[in-house]
Enzyme design. Sequence first.
Site, PDB file in Angstrom:
ATOM      1  CG  HIS A 256      -0.309   0.281   2.515  1.00  0.00           C
ATOM      2  ND1 HIS A 256       0.317  -0.700   3.268  1.00  0.00           N
ATOM      3  CD2 HIS A 256      -0.181   1.442   3.230  1.00  0.00           C
ATOM      4  CE1 HIS A 256       0.786  -0.158   4.377  1.00  0.00           C
ATOM      5  NE2 HIS A 256       0.507   1.127   4.383  1.00  0.00           N
TER       6      HIS A 256
ATOM      7  CG  HIS B 292       3.009   7.412  10.780  1.00  0.00           C
ATOM      8  ND1 HIS B 292       3.665   8.158   9.828  1.00  0.00           N
ATOM      9  CD2 HIS B 292       3.087   6.129  10.355  1.00  0.00           C
ATOM     10  CE1 HIS B 292       4.116   7.377   8.867  1.00  0.00           C
ATOM     11  NE2 HIS B 292       3.790   6.131   9.164  1.00  0.00           N
TER      12      HIS B 292
END
Length: 316
Positions: free
Chosen positions: A120, A185
């Site tokens: 992804h 993140h």
Amino acid sequence: MTEIVGLVAISHSPFAQLLPPTGPTAPGARFLADAERVAAAVSELAPDAVIVIGPDHFHANFYDLMPPFVLGVEQATGFGDFGSRSGPLPVAEKLAWSIQERVTAAGFDLALSYALTVDHGIVQSYEMICGTADIPVVPLVVNTTAPPLPTMPRCIQLGRALGNAIRSADFAGRVLLIASGGLSHWLPSADPRDPDLDGERRAGVIHGGRDPHAFDAAREPRIRALGGDPHTQVNIEWDTWFLDRLRHADLASIAALAEDELERVAGRGGNEIRNWLIGAATAATPFVWTSYEPVPEWITGMGIGTTFPVDQPNSA
């Protein structure tokens, strides 16, 4: 001669598919709406090929052999993780080989793959920006997962060499750059040297390539469990600073960050900004449009930057 028509730098997150927004004001809705506007602008640019610079999340590259950079030159196959596209992607082979030859001549020994699996980290951004157009792609996978990581100055050097290689490539067409990853993140460690990494996970990141689907089946539930928490850490201040530096084409300030400082302010996942640095150095032009939405539920500060204008809602 080949023309670079622009750069799109864009965050990705598995939770964009796993936890899609339930309404126009729900977490992630603004990011996805802005991504659609960028896709519309890209359609107007009409690229003949796309170069996607992005990471692998232990679906193709493992610590039995971890290359810093891998260029796909013939076949590329989507792994299909977290609902992303699986199966073959169209590859711009002539452009890929021309890039490989010229970047090598500039002093970069890229690993290359005739049969590259992409997850992804490449596929989500490609699909968001290109939709169903199936524009031929050249995938460049950058190790941003765990040490040894390519240094940020080295990524900028690669981007400059890549830009020169594209502009002089034996490919008469229009090329769009997509840089996929970031922004801030915080992810669990995947470093085999980390004493907190348990034996099963350590074996997986080293030997998972023997059966990547089995490794993914064991790993994916742990990743899914990270999503959905509105209190997950995201560093809005740092993400905003980073986007501002790229609006000013100030790559030097970003590259000056020490690796441990980058992980402190942006998390391990913040290492994916290397893809943005490569893309920005390749395009050699500042962002003229940016978008940002912190989405703790997706564990990520979701940003977009482009080197071309993007229409805003209700604009003429």
